[in-house]
Every structure is written in structure tokens, then in C-alpha cells.
Design a protein around this motif. Structure first.
Motif, PDB file in Angstrom:
ATOM      1  N   SER A   1       0.905  -1.297   0.107  1.00  0.00           N
ATOM      2  CA  SER A   1      -0.130   0.029  -0.044  1.00  0.00           C
ATOM      3  C   SER A   1       0.956   1.216   0.112  1.00  0.00           C
ATOM      4  CB  SER A   1      -0.915  -0.043   1.291  1.00  0.00           C
ATOM      5  OG  SER A   1      -0.297   0.124   2.392  1.00  0.00           O
ATOM      6  N   HIS A   2       2.056   1.047   0.265  1.00  0.00           N
ATOM      7  CA  HIS A   2       3.187   2.358   0.244  1.00  0.00           C
ATOM      8  C   HIS A   2       4.194   2.294  -0.991  1.00  0.00           C
ATOM      9  CE1 HIS A   2       1.502   3.914   4.008  1.00  0.00           C
ATOM     10  NE2 HIS A   2       1.562   2.759   4.305  1.00  0.00           N
ATOM     11  N   THR A   3       4.437   1.123  -1.363  1.00  0.00           N
ATOM     12  CA  THR A   3       5.782   0.913  -2.306  1.00  0.00           C
ATOM     13  C   THR A   3       5.320  -0.349  -3.381  1.00  0.00           C
ATOM     14  OG1 THR A   3       7.885   1.070  -2.527  1.00  0.00           O
ATOM     15  CG2 THR A   3       7.408  -0.148  -0.750  1.00  0.00           C
ATOM     16  N   ASN A   4       6.130  -0.452  -4.202  1.00  0.00           N
ATOM     17  CA  ASN A   4       6.156  -1.715  -4.795  1.00  0.00           C
ATOM     18  C   ASN A   4       7.450  -2.100  -5.339  1.00  0.00           C
ATOM     19  OD1 ASN A   4       6.732  -0.151  -7.491  1.00  0.00           O
ATOM     20  ND2 ASN A   4       4.689   0.539  -7.375  1.00  0.00           N
ATOM     21  N   ILE A   5       7.588  -3.269  -6.373  1.00  0.00           N
ATOM     22  CA  ILE A   5       8.713  -3.995  -6.536  1.00  0.00           C
ATOM     23  C   ILE A   5       9.386  -2.932  -7.705  1.00  0.00           C
ATOM     24  CG2 ILE A   5       7.907  -5.332  -8.299  1.00  0.00           C
ATOM     25  CD1 ILE A   5      10.536  -6.031  -5.770  1.00  0.00           C
ATOM     26  N   LYS A   6       8.707  -2.357  -8.322  1.00  0.00           N
ATOM     27  CA  LYS A   6       9.290  -1.333  -9.404  1.00  0.00           C
ATOM     28  C   LYS A   6       9.924  -0.367  -8.736  1.00  0.00           C
ATOM     29  CE  LYS A   6       7.894   1.173 -13.627  1.00  0.00           C
ATOM     30  NZ  LYS A   6       6.911   1.526 -14.271  1.00  0.00           N
ATOM     31  N   ILE A   7       9.501   0.407  -7.801  1.00  0.00           N
ATOM     32  CA  ILE A   7      10.085   1.416  -6.763  1.00  0.00           C
ATOM     33  C   ILE A   7      11.257   0.842  -6.282  1.00  0.00           C
ATOM     34  CG2 ILE A   7      10.130   2.871  -4.911  1.00  0.00           C
ATOM     35  CD1 ILE A   7       7.052   3.332  -5.788  1.00  0.00           C
ATOM     36  N   LEU A   8      11.131  -0.216  -5.718  1.00  0.00           N
ATOM     37  CA  LEU A   8      12.609  -1.006  -5.096  1.00  0.00           C
ATOM     38  C   LEU A   8      13.589  -1.335  -5.928  1.00  0.00           C
ATOM     39  CD1 LEU A   8      10.686  -3.213  -2.504  1.00  0.00           C
ATOM     40  CD2 LEU A   8      11.802  -0.907  -1.731  1.00  0.00           C
ATOM     41  N   SER A   9      13.176  -1.916  -6.885  1.00  0.00           N
ATOM     42  CA  SER A   9      14.269  -2.225  -7.870  1.00  0.00           C
ATOM     43  C   SER A   9      14.745  -1.101  -8.658  1.00  0.00           C
ATOM     44  CB  SER A   9      13.612  -3.338  -8.868  1.00  0.00           C
ATOM     45  OG  SER A   9      12.546  -2.811  -9.943  1.00  0.00           O
ATOM     46  N   GLY A  10      14.132  -0.277  -8.830  1.00  0.00           N
ATOM     47  CA  GLY A  10      14.665   1.071  -9.722  1.00  0.00           C
ATOM     48  C   GLY A  10      15.493   1.948  -8.544  1.00  0.00           C
ATOM     49  N   GLU A  11      15.452   1.626  -7.250  1.00  0.00           N
ATOM     50  CA  GLU A  11      16.334   2.495  -6.446  1.00  0.00           C
ATOM     51  C   GLU A  11      17.837   1.609  -6.502  1.00  0.00           C
ATOM     52  OE1 GLU A  11      17.663   5.321  -3.891  1.00  0.00           O
ATOM     53  OE2 GLU A  11      15.711   5.143  -4.756  1.00  0.00           O
ATOM     54  N   ILE A  12      17.535   0.330  -6.639  1.00  0.00           N
ATOM     55  CA  ILE A  12      18.855  -0.632  -6.765  1.00  0.00           C
ATOM     56  C   ILE A  12      19.551  -0.164  -7.952  1.00  0.00           C
ATOM     57  CG2 ILE A  12      19.907  -2.795  -6.909  1.00  0.00           C
ATOM     58  CD1 ILE A  12      17.480  -3.692  -4.997  1.00  0.00           C
ATOM     59  N   ILE A  13      18.897  -0.067  -9.067  1.00  0.00           N
ATOM     60  CA  ILE A  13      19.346   0.055 -10.608  1.00  0.00           C
ATOM     61  C   ILE A  13      19.988   1.875 -10.541  1.00  0.00           C
ATOM     62  CG2 ILE A  13      18.716   0.774 -12.839  1.00  0.00           C
ATOM     63  CD1 ILE A  13      16.576  -1.482 -12.544  1.00  0.00           C
ATOM     64  N   ALA A  14      19.472   2.670  -9.777  1.00  0.00           N
ATOM     65  CA  ALA A  14      19.985   3.829  -9.904  1.00  0.00           C
ATOM     66  C   ALA A  14      21.183   3.740  -9.120  1.00  0.00           C
ATOM     67  CB  ALA A  14      18.900   4.818  -9.179  1.00  0.00           C
ATOM     68  N   LEU A  15      21.399   3.091  -8.326  1.00  0.00           N
ATOM     69  CA  LEU A  15      22.851   2.854  -7.664  1.00  0.00           C
ATOM     70  C   LEU A  15      23.861   2.418  -8.432  1.00  0.00           C
ATOM     71  CD1 LEU A  15      21.443   1.464  -4.070  1.00  0.00           C
ATOM     72  CD2 LEU A  15      22.330   3.911  -4.719  1.00  0.00           C
ATOM     73  N   GLY A  16      23.529   1.763  -9.520  1.00  0.00           N
ATOM     74  CA  GLY A  16      24.518   1.126 -10.672  1.00  0.00           C
ATOM     75  C   GLY A  16      24.684  -0.407 -10.617  1.00  0.00           C
ATOM     76  N   PHE A  17      23.599  -0.956 -10.012  1.00  0.00           N
ATOM     77  CA  PHE A  17      23.340  -2.282 -10.071  1.00  0.00           C
ATOM     78  C   PHE A  17      22.289  -2.749 -11.063  1.00  0.00           C
ATOM     79  CE2 PHE A  17      24.674  -1.178  -5.781  1.00  0.00           C
ATOM     80  CZ  PHE A  17      25.811  -1.776  -5.416  1.00  0.00           C
ATOM     81  N   GLU A  18      22.573  -3.855 -11.478  1.00  0.00           N
ATOM     82  CA  GLU A  18      21.510  -4.668 -12.514  1.00  0.00           C
ATOM     83  C   GLU A  18      20.780  -5.678 -11.655  1.00  0.00           C
ATOM     84  OE1 GLU A  18      21.614  -7.474 -16.499  1.00  0.00           O
ATOM     85  OE2 GLU A  18      23.491  -7.196 -15.321  1.00  0.00           O
ATOM     86  N   VAL A  19      19.280  -5.459 -11.984  1.00  0.00           N
ATOM     87  CA  VAL A  19      18.292  -6.292 -11.482  1.00  0.00           C
ATOM     88  C   VAL A  19      17.907  -7.056 -12.605  1.00  0.00           C
ATOM     89  CG1 VAL A  19      16.166  -6.329 -10.033  1.00  0.00           C
ATOM     90  CG2 VAL A  19      17.843  -4.590  -9.535  1.00  0.00           C
ATOM     91  N   LYS A  20      17.700  -8.550 -12.065  1.00  0.00           N
ATOM     92  CA  LYS A  20      17.059  -9.336 -13.041  1.00  0.00           C
ATOM     93  C   LYS A  20      15.845  -9.855 -12.395  1.00  0.00           C
ATOM     94  CE  LYS A  20      21.079 -10.880 -15.656  1.00  0.00           C
ATOM     95  NZ  LYS A  20      21.352 -11.632 -16.411  1.00  0.00           N
ATOM     96  N   LYS A  21      15.009  -9.779 -13.256  1.00  0.00           N
ATOM     97  CA  LYS A  21      13.580 -10.476 -12.714  1.00  0.00           C
ATOM     98  C   LYS A  21      13.128 -11.840 -13.105  1.00  0.00           C
ATOM     99  CE  LYS A  21      12.217  -5.641 -12.777  1.00  0.00           C
ATOM    100  NZ  LYS A  21      11.495  -4.589 -13.174  1.00  0.00           N
TER     101      LYS A  21
END
Length: 69
Positions: free
Chosen positions: A49-69
Motif C-alpha cells: 500500500s506504500h511501495t512496490n517492487i518497481k520502486i525498490l528495484s528502480g532504487e537499486i538500479i539507480a545505484l548502478g546495479f543490475e536487477v534481474k527479474k
């Protein structure tokens, strides 16, 4: 609460782990994190109700890491 495990490439050390933890802990609705550096896995628990996986993975990607789904 929803739990999900993400495969995150590019984590090489404890500093990477702390960087991801610090960034995700700032997101409202984020609750729990477990990072396994050897398996390149980030386990997260969050309130949908406050966040979602797109926001969380986007934050990790913004740090320079690659997120695989």
C-alpha cells in the motif's frame, strides 16, 4: 506484507551491501532486507500500500546495479 527475492548483479563487497540497505531503508513501506552477496540475492519485504517492487528495484538500479527479474 509482500516478500520477494531479486537477483542483483554487480554486488562485490560489503560496501555494496550497505549501500543498497541504506537506500532501501529510506523508502516508506519498506520493512525488511536480507542480502546474500555470494548468491547475488536481495530479499525484500514491503507494504504494497506504500511501495512496490518497481520502486525498490528502480532504487537499486539507480545505484548502478543490475536487477534481474
Amino acid at each position: 506484507m509482500k516478500k520477494i527475492t531479486l537477483e542483483v548483479n554487480g554486488m562485490t563487497c560489503d560496501h555494496c551491501v550497505e549501500t543498497i540497505k541504506d537506500a532501501l531503508n529510506k523508502i516508506i513501506g519498506f520493512n525488511l532486507i536480507e542480502i546474500n552477496l555470494d548468491k547475488s540475492q536481495v530479499k525484500v519485504e514491503f507494504d504494497e500500500s506504500h511501495t512496490n517492487i518497481k520502486i525498490l528495484s528502480g532504487e537499486i538500479i539507480a545505484l548502478g546495479f543490475e536487477v534481474k527479474k
